[in-house]
Design a protein around this motif. Sequence first.
Motif, PDB file in Angstrom:
ATOM      1  N   ASP A  30      46.610   7.803  75.291  1.00  0.00           N
ATOM      2  CA  ASP A  30      47.745   7.623  76.205  1.00  0.00           C
ATOM      3  C   ASP A  30      49.014   8.219  75.596  1.00  0.00           C
ATOM      4  O   ASP A  30      49.768   8.923  76.276  1.00  0.00           O
TER       5      ASP A  30
ATOM      6  N   LYS B  53      44.961  15.929  86.057  1.00  0.00           N
ATOM      7  CA  LYS B  53      43.930  14.954  86.422  1.00  0.00           C
ATOM      8  C   LYS B  53      43.061  15.507  87.542  1.00  0.00           C
ATOM      9  O   LYS B  53      43.534  16.289  88.371  1.00  0.00           O
TER      10      LYS B  53
ATOM     11  N   ARG C  65      41.181  13.377  82.805  1.00  0.00           N
ATOM     12  CA  ARG C  65      42.628  13.497  82.568  1.00  0.00           C
ATOM     13  C   ARG C  65      42.820  14.142  81.206  1.00  0.00           C
ATOM     14  O   ARG C  65      42.151  13.769  80.239  1.00  0.00           O
TER      15      ARG C  65
ATOM     16  N   GLY D  20      45.895  15.983  78.387  1.00  0.00           N
ATOM     17  CA  GLY D  20      47.240  16.423  78.050  1.00  0.00           C
ATOM     18  C   GLY D  20      47.140  17.824  77.457  1.00  0.00           C
ATOM     19  O   GLY D  20      46.232  18.108  76.661  1.00  0.00           O
TER      20      GLY D  20
ATOM     21  N   GLU E 111      50.276  17.077  81.994  1.00  0.00           N
ATOM     22  CA  GLU E 111      49.129  16.198  82.208  1.00  0.00           C
ATOM     23  C   GLU E 111      48.398  16.700  83.443  1.00  0.00           C
ATOM     24  O   GLU E 111      49.034  17.007  84.455  1.00  0.00           O
TER      25      GLU E 111
ATOM     26  N   ILE F 187      48.903  12.069  75.601  1.00  0.00           N
ATOM     27  CA  ILE F 187      49.102  12.658  76.933  1.00  0.00           C
ATOM     28  C   ILE F 187      50.561  12.492  77.367  1.00  0.00           C
ATOM     29  O   ILE F 187      51.155  13.418  77.937  1.00  0.00           O
ATOM     30  N   THR F 188      51.163  11.348  77.055  1.00  0.00           N
ATOM     31  CA  THR F 188      52.571  11.134  77.414  1.00  0.00           C
ATOM     32  C   THR F 188      53.457  12.180  76.725  1.00  0.00           C
ATOM     33  O   THR F 188      54.403  12.693  77.323  1.00  0.00           O
TER      34      THR F 188
ATOM     35  N   ASP G 138      40.774  12.340  78.323  1.00  0.00           N
ATOM     36  CA  ASP G 138      40.529  10.956  78.725  1.00  0.00           C
ATOM     37  C   ASP G 138      39.517  10.961  79.874  1.00  0.00           C
ATOM     38  O   ASP G 138      39.793  11.521  80.935  1.00  0.00           O
TER      39      ASP G 138
END
Lengths: 790, 155
Positions: free
Chosen positions: A337, A348, A460, A462, A346, A340-341, A473
């Motif tokens: 998380d 998906k 998902r 990054g 990002e 990716i932030t 992810d």
Amino acid sequence: MKSRSATDTGEPALTTDAREALEGAGISRRDFLKGSGALIVTFSVAPRVAGAPAQPSPLVLGAARDRVDSWIAVTEDGRVTAYTGKSELGQGLFTAQMQLIAEELVVPISRVTLVQCDTAITPDQGTTSGSQSHPENFNHSNLAQAAATAREALFRLASARLGLPVDQLTARDGTISATTDPARRVGYGELVGGRKFDIPLDERATRRPRSAWTVLGTSVPRAEIPAMVTGQFEFVHTVRVPGMLHGQVIRPPEVGAKLTGVDEGSVRGMAGLVKVVVKKDFVGVVAEKPWQAIQVARRLKTTWTSGVGLPDQAGIAEYLRKQESRDSLVVDSKDVDATITGAAAEVKATYFYPYQVHGSMGTSCAVADVQRDRATIWSATQATHPLRHTVAAVLGLPPENVRVIFRLGSGCYGVNGADTVSYDAALLSQAVGKPVRVQLLRKDEMAWENFGIAYVVDQRVGLDAEGNILAWDYEAWTPTLGGRPGYRTPGNVITGSLVGFEPEEFTPLTPAPEPTGRLRNRSNAAPPYVAGCVGGQCGGTGIVKSERVLTHTVRSPFWTGSLRSPARLQNTFAHECFMDELAARAKADPVAYRLRHLSDPRLREALAAVAKAANWDSRPSPRTDGRRTGIAAGRGVACVLYEGENGYSAMVAEVEVDQDTGATTVKRMVVSIDCGPISNPNGLKNQVEGGALQGASRALLEEMTWDDTKVTSIDWRTLKTWSLASAVPAIESVLIDRPDAEANGAGETSITVAAAAIANAIFDATGVRLRQAPFTPERVKAALAARPVT
Amino acid sequence: MSAISLTVNGRSYTVDVDPATPLLYVLSDELQLRGPKFGCGLAQCGACTVIVRGQAIRSCVTPVRTVAGADITTVEGLGTIDHPHPLQRAFIEEQAAQCGFCLNGVILNAKAFLDRNPKATDEQIERAMAGVLCRCFANVRMLRAIKRYAREMGA
Ligand code: FES
Ligand code: FES
């Protein structure tokens, strides 16, 4: 094949000694070691507590796997008989195992007899599935090691007989001679003929080196084909037992319906009727002739409760997400998380793969001869020895009184109806005390099989500013109910469940336990591009170290079971399509973009080899000629390390999409495969070709369907598939031989990459991304119509 | 039940069956032939194919009374393991099989078609195989075997 695996009497071809020994033993409880037959078959003598469930004791009931005599026998005339617990399923394994024996024992293949999968004779090797036969029997254990041990024992015996050290001896055509004086020689028959080796498998015995192979590694023609093309081959469907009757079953009209009544009067007096058999919710009929059984089954009036009701097919993906789940993590680096932030971008996407159908060419069939306290079953099961235990449970007999004899069925590709129909035949035979053959009707096969599983995958990532992947992810939902019965769960298939056995228990579990030990990627849930770091070791094939792979298994409304490349195909579809989206986003060539994220040299080579062979047009996708009507052509790629450790494959698919109708034609498929040392090149090609085409048919056409109470894809009108008139692609295979590597599986690798390669080719051709299979003309057309106007 | 006479692969038989019984069950059960197979029972797959009066027919939906007295050829009638028919030999040479369950239908459909259309083009051959399935998808090899035979026959 009459001369090698079966005779008209249904007995496997045995050496005289073995036959006598077997007749002496029957299927009795006695330890059987009598006579000079070179086989040892031990039966359990452990007393059973009355009423206690049958204890699975696989290694006690079968031939002892650690003894050479369980695998290899040499007769007085120097012929070699081998016994294997891995069966032919149409994949060519019978012939490959004959080659292995001929090679290791240095005899011509014509002097080898192979006996496959019979609980009274062959070692228990569990199930023939999951591309595990090549790894299990062609490396350094089981059949291969038994053969190597036997050869070394023969050399030691010859050394004593000829008075020469082993390193001055040479084996040829079943004879060992002095290397410098071929006249000093002794045949295998003289050395051990008719006697036991009486030694354990020697783990230090060395396999013959690849460089010395003359039989293994060559394209020996399949042993069965001459008998098959002339209508002489004995399939389970053509097993005939004297006095045999014929059965049919009556399945519930709706999923989950319970039997409330059977009106025997509705069929009274019908020609040939022997008996109506009812046991809990199981209903069957027995008649003298097959057509009579079908007529009676059609006429018999039965009443049922209504079913449990089924979720709306259009909303199945959402339904799966909402169920209670059993969660499992393959990897979790704990920083996904955050990575990716902090990433530049990002991305998906969600993918859906439907439930699919095995749809074997022949419906499943079995013959059972159940007498008071013992039973013999001729079955096409992939799990001969395990089936012995579950048939015993269904019949209420001790497993040692049940003999299961494998006979080839039609291609099963996983859990088709082979196990369930074995129970059907056994129950009906027990009810009438005579042998009964059951071959299911098409609708009974297709409505009640253990379907290939649906998958919903949320992907998902990054990305950095150049479009490189920083974190991956993966979260997926997939349904389960039943499956292979194994040694103790007859309730995993319909018939076992109808007579009151429970399917394997489903226990929800959230959150998922932490992954420990090493990377286990048997379902290919972890994408090829992650590092797969578990317990401080990175076992993946890629470089992305920020990684999380979480799967939610939920209860399925339908029976489920392995279907060629179970879970691996579905996951690879999601991974390899998503990877293609990322490459397109980065305006990178799809092969080059993959190579940027792959670390495993063999996977890289499989990918590079297929690109080269396909004359890959290196550029980003989609092709940008901007035409929105007419035929659009494109190419796509996908790759996998099957099960994370069991064989490499990459595929380039070339398609043409008719943008007016949405119809996709696959023109060409180029497939590379690396499964270690190649046992039979032409046989491997056959597997690669069949897998690629089956994968394409599944990707383009096949989907199991249902309404609010029952399955509706029940024949070849309601389930679409390719026929021999369909426009199938040209297939080229690139075989990568690895003489020094371990033997890997080969039957399920090419199918694993097909759906993704085709979807990626459709994207390349049209700019349209299909995230749901199958890619039917309707679905493609709708996606084309939704393209933004540029 | 009634007595029905059949000629199968040149031999005569009399069977005592319900005349509505589909031919397939008579061949595989009464005569114990291994060639014709039950795949669907619905005329959808070809596994049960036999040749009657030069036509490939689906024996799973053909009442036995309708072929009484006719010459019936099953795949056993073409050749033997030691002396396979050239079409069967083409399948062996191309190793055109996986499980082999569909072979009966594939071979007999091709045979009946090529007997009547010996000069058929590749496309015509492919079209003639409509409604014949191979669920192992050995399609490529099977078509190669059929075309090979067609060429040999023409040559
Ligand atoms: S069994 Fe006759 S066509 Fe399928
Ligand atoms: S070879 Fe299996 S169905 Fe054709």
